[in-house]
Design a protein around this motif. Structure first.
Motif, PDB file in Angstrom:
ATOM      1  N   TYR A 308       0.840  -1.192   0.000  1.00  0.00           N
ATOM      2  CA  TYR A 308       0.000   0.000   0.000  1.00  0.00           C
ATOM      3  C   TYR A 308       0.880   1.248   0.000  1.00  0.00           C
ATOM      4  N   VAL A 309       0.463   2.247  -0.764  1.00  0.00           N
ATOM      5  CA  VAL A 309       1.125   3.551  -0.742  1.00  0.00           C
ATOM      6  C   VAL A 309       0.195   4.496   0.008  1.00  0.00           C
ATOM      7  N   LEU A 310       0.623   4.910   1.224  1.00  0.00           N
ATOM      8  CA  LEU A 310      -0.255   5.681   2.111  1.00  0.00           C
ATOM      9  C   LEU A 310       0.362   7.036   2.432  1.00  0.00           C
ATOM     10  N   ASP A 311      -0.515   8.009   2.687  1.00  0.00           N
ATOM     11  CA  ASP A 311      -0.037   9.329   3.099  1.00  0.00           C
ATOM     12  C   ASP A 311       0.105   9.373   4.612  1.00  0.00           C
ATOM     13  N   GLU A 312       0.344  10.553   5.168  1.00  0.00           N
ATOM     14  CA  GLU A 312       0.585  10.678   6.606  1.00  0.00           C
ATOM     15  C   GLU A 312      -0.659  10.369   7.429  1.00  0.00           C
ATOM     16  N   GLU A 313      -1.826  10.406   6.802  1.00  0.00           N
ATOM     17  CA  GLU A 313      -3.067  10.088   7.497  1.00  0.00           C
ATOM     18  C   GLU A 313      -3.466   8.634   7.297  1.00  0.00           C
ATOM     19  N   MET A 314      -2.542   7.819   6.750  1.00  0.00           N
ATOM     20  CA  MET A 314      -2.793   6.404   6.476  1.00  0.00           C
ATOM     21  C   MET A 314      -3.891   6.217   5.443  1.00  0.00           C
ATOM     22  N   GLU A 315      -4.027   7.203   4.531  1.00  0.00           N
ATOM     23  CA  GLU A 315      -4.985   7.113   3.439  1.00  0.00           C
ATOM     24  C   GLU A 315      -4.242   6.766   2.157  1.00  0.00           C
TER      25      GLU A 315
END
Length: 858
Positions: A308-315
């Motif tokens: 998974y490629v996630l941002d700082e908000e785990m989105e």
């Protein structure tokens, strides 16, 4: 069906199963049970594979212990893991404090008494398979607890590669590098054959393709760094292989393109994965590299793995947007050994799967329009160099222990596809610290791959507002060394200019002056191979690698290429360590003449021990080789006496070199020069290996002394190897009997040398034959002095029984025996070379009266 092959040693699946079952039962008697950790300190080879399987079959988990690591690091790993038993082989890792170390060959007699039937009900998929230590940001290595489910999912039912029964998988990694997980289990869990590939062959790209084809290797993994080196020298080395996998760090597009255009393997796979996800997590098949492509994708998740490629908000991030890579699935490790805090920080709850976990890799990536993932960079201070994961904080923490260092920072610099570590240091007030000294100090505490190759001394360290080192504000490393007394010297002619440009290209340092040292500018073994390949390509001259020891600067190397110096001035004497207060030790090469082979011994002897190696004429492919021992000895003595006109002399030689050193000592005696020490390192007197000794009381006594080594080695041989070895040895005995009966012996020098020639380059094979013929022609005159013989305790099957290896017949002053660990082929490799070096130092000290620092018994 063959299971494992290293050289001539082979085991079928039936033999391997029976041996490992016996070992598993023996380990159970030693208290090894479910998830009990067992240290494995073994070199790459048959014993390593037997040990890995034996521990798993006993229900335990293994902890790889690399004998080349500094003792302090090994002690920490043993203590932190809590292992109570370490299995080793050939004397590796013996004498570790606080833990029981057993040599596999010494206990094999007990192991053989156990049943060969397998144990049942000792393993479950979630049980530990191994605990592998990696670099840690706290300054200490940390253990990654890998479960068996992850090991199986790596190679069984995998979508990136299917190894079919009977196919051969190359084994080139040591067990402390998790690529060995793919190699060993990828072959054995699929009915394939695991085939050992010699390290020397892998490090000599020219000719590697022929070696791989001769071994029949079909599937091979190499680190990206090594892939680049091979591609630079021989892009077609992988032609004919079914699959080549490469990974470990960001790929260089140009070298990948070179391999594809040279007609690479049937399938070329770029793989990615941290130890925490059991070796590989994603894969990408390279089918072509466009001219506009700047990177090679790391691809998609392998089967039973999620990415998974996630941002700082785990989105989830959108296509093309950079985020952090998170990994999940069956390959996930249990966590860090005894590090609950770090485990909770890095192994986090899965935001889209109830009760599952994801591993935060710290790698910043983006997903392309076609779904493939591209690597962008790191979010923390972890880097990869030559396939090894390094926490920069660990190097900095160790540097902080130096008494002259106030503050330190280490960064990774990458230019032109080559990576190097750069150390930034603020000295304590009143202290004088140089980069060369810091590197030498670190060598005793960190593995070689973690040593900075360049140093920058700062007045103060740039800091962020919260007091941390501001890495972005660190000045770029200087274009030349920042050492006291160093001044840049420009090239003086076209040859020096070409060499400077070549060094700038390889070392990524600009400008390079004619007095700059290759090793002090960050050069290492892989770059040395590329350098000499380019010299052969660009200048048409093949030089021995050891030339770098005596000509490490541009000006000196240019002089060699111009042949301004006579061959005797540069090709005979190699100053591996030129300085020190102790007596100078001169050591002669083995068959094939390469002085570089003696470098580990010189390094183990210590920086205070001057060590000069002697290398053979003919290594450059220009000078004709010597064909007699007497001529060779006289030639070497001219070089030795130019450096040291008068004795006492300290001479030695490894195997073949022992005979040459003997003749040198004999010639010096006739010239009235004293010999303080004549050291022969595991080599027999001429005729010793081929003459049949008469039956006598002394013969019986010597046979009895060595019988236990014979029997120990014999019972470890598989039936197939017994037949091969026995037939070969009887052939030699028959030839020797023919010689004694006055009949001509038909055995050629090539047949006598045998296995030593198989992996050697062609020009060294020719030198080996010439050197062996010189031994056969040598009539050993008596020597009015003493020979000190350093002899292995482990005697190969059917070797000669004489305890003094024939030297007592010719040395009128007698023979002093020094028994050492290891086998003949690995005496000059860690850890055995350390014992050899220690005993050799003691012998030198005894002749000079400096014995107070050592025990009198050894």
């Amino acid at each position: 069906q063959a299971a494992v092959r290293y050289g001539e040693r082979r085991l079928s699946y039936g033999e391997l199963d029976e041996r490992t079952n016996r070992l598993a039962r023996w380990l159970r008697r030693q208290g090894v049970g479910r998830e009990r950790l067992v240290g494995l300190g073994m070199e790459r080879g048959m014993e390593m594979v037997i040990g890995m399987l034996g521990v798993i079959k006993a229900g335990g988990a293994y902890v790889p212990l690399d004998a080349s690591y500094p003792a302090e690091r090994l002690s920490y790993m043993i203590g932190d893991s809590g292992v109570e038993l370490v299995m080793s082989s050939g004397g590796v890792l013996k004498g570790q404090a606080g833990v029981r170390v057993v040599q596999l060959e010494e206990v094999w007699g007990e192991v053989e008494k156990e049943s060969g039937e397998g144990l049942e009900g000792v393993n479950e998929a979630g049980d530990l398979g191994y605990v592998m230590y990696t670099s840690g940001s706290t300054g200490k290595p940390k253990g990654v607890s890998v479960v068996q489910r992850g090991m199986v999912r790596l190679v069984k039912g995998a979508d990136y590669l299917q190894v079919r029964a009977g196919e051969r998988v190359g084994q080139a990694s040591n067990m402390s590098f998790d690529a060995a997980t793919f190699e060993v289990w990828g072959a054995l869990l699929n009915g394939g054959e695991l085939v050992g590939v010699e390290r020397e062959a892998m490090l000599r790209p020219r000719g590697l393709g022929g070696v791989l084809r001769e071994l029949g290797v079909e599937h091979l993994f190499v680190t990206t760094a090594l892939f680049n080196q091979i591609a630079a020298v021989e892009g077609g080395a992988f032609r004919g292989l079914k699959t080549v996998l490469f990974g470990g760090e960001a790929a260089t597009v140009g070298w990948v393109r070179a391999v594809v255009e040279a007609g690479g393997p049937e399938r070329l796979l770029h793989v990615y994965g941290p130890t925490e996800s059991t070796t590989f997590a994603t894969w990408y098949e390279v089918k072509g590299v466009g001219e506009k492509e700047r990177t090679v994708a790391i691809g998609r998740a392998i089967a039973n793995t999620s990415a998974y490629v996630l941002d700082e908000e785990m989105e989830l991030t959108a296509e093309g947007v950079v985020g952090e890579l998170y990994l999940g699935g069956d390959g996930l490790a249990r966590g860090y050994w005894k590090q609950a805090g770090q485990t909770a920080e890095k192994f986090v709850p899965h935001p889209y799967g109830e009760g599952e976990r994801l591993y935060r890799t710290g790698d910043m990536v983006r997903r392309r329009w076609d779904g493939e993932i591209e690597f962008v960079g790191r979010r923390d201070e972890q880097v990869k160099v030559r396939g090894y994961r390094i926490e920069l904080g660990e190097i900095e923490a160790v540097l902080g222990e130096h008494e002259g260092v106030e503050q330190a920072a280490v960064v990774l610099v990458e230019e032109g596809g080559e990576k190097r570590l750069v150390g930034y240091v603020v000295k304590k007030e009143g202290e004088e610290v140089r980069g060369v000294e810091l590197r030498q100090w670190l060598k005793g505490r960190l593995p070689e791959y973690m040593l900075p190759g360049q140093w920058v001394m700062l007045e103060r360290m740039p800091l962020t507002p919260n007091g941390k080192v501001d890495r972005k504000a660190l000045p770029p490393p200087p274009q030349q060394r920042q050492e006291a007394g160093d001044e840049f010297a420009a090239p003086r002619d076209e040859l020096e200019s070409r060499l400077c440009r070549l060094w700038e290209d390889l070392l990524n340092v600009q400008p390079v002056g004619v007095n700059d040292n290759f090793f002090e500018l960050g050069g290492h073994s892989l770059l040395a191979v590329r350098l000499f390949s380019r010299l052969e390509q660009d200048f048409g001259q093949r030089l021995p690698l050891a030339t770098l020891f005596q000509s490490p600067t541009v000006s000196e190397l240019a002089a060699v290429l111009r042949q301004e110096r006579a061959a005797a001035d540069w090709s005979a004497l190699v100053p591996i360590h030129a300085h020190g207060e102790r007596p100078t030790f001169f050591c002669v090469h083995n068959f094939g003449g390469e002085a570089l082979d003696l470098a580990p011994l010189a390094q183990a002897m210590g920086d205070d021990q001057p060590f000069y190696a002697l290398q053979a004429r003919g290594l450059d492919g220009v000078e004709p080789p010597h064909t007699s021992i007497a001529e060779m000895a006289a030639y070497y003595l001219d070089a030795v006496r130019e450096h040291q006109p008068h004795g006492p002399y300290y001479l030695g030689g490894y195997c073949f070199g022992g005979v040459v050193a003997y003749e040198m000592a004999r010639q010096l005696q006739t010239q009235g020069e004293p010999i303080a020490l004549l050291a022969v390192i595991d080599g027999g007197a001429p005729g010793y290996l081929h003459d049949i000794q008469p039956l006598s009381l002394r013969w019986v006594l010597n046979f009895t002394l060595n019988l236990r080594y014979w029997l120990r080695d014999f019972f470890q041989l598989p039936p197939s190897e017994v037949r091969v070895v026995v037939l070969r040895r009887f052939k030699r005995i028959f030839k020797a009997m023919q010689k004694q009966l006055g009949k001509p012996a038909q055995m050629t020098p090539k047949e006598i040398i045998g296995d030593h020639m198989r992996e050697a380059p062609l020009h060294r094979q020719k030198l080996m034959e010439i050197h062996m013929q010189a031994i056969l022609n040598y009539r050993t005159p008596p020597y009015d002095g003493r020979v000190t013989l350093f002899r292995i305790q482990r005697m190969p099957l059917f070797s000669r029984q004489a305890h003094d290896m024939g030297w007592g017949r010719v040395a009128r002053g007698g023979v002093t025996l020094q028994y050492i660990s290891g086998a003949h082929h690995n005496l000059l490799a860690p850890p055995y070379v350390n014992e050899l070096a220690q005993k050799l130092r003691r012998c030198i000290d005894q002749t000079t009266g400096d014995t107070d620092r050592y025990s009198s018994s050894y």
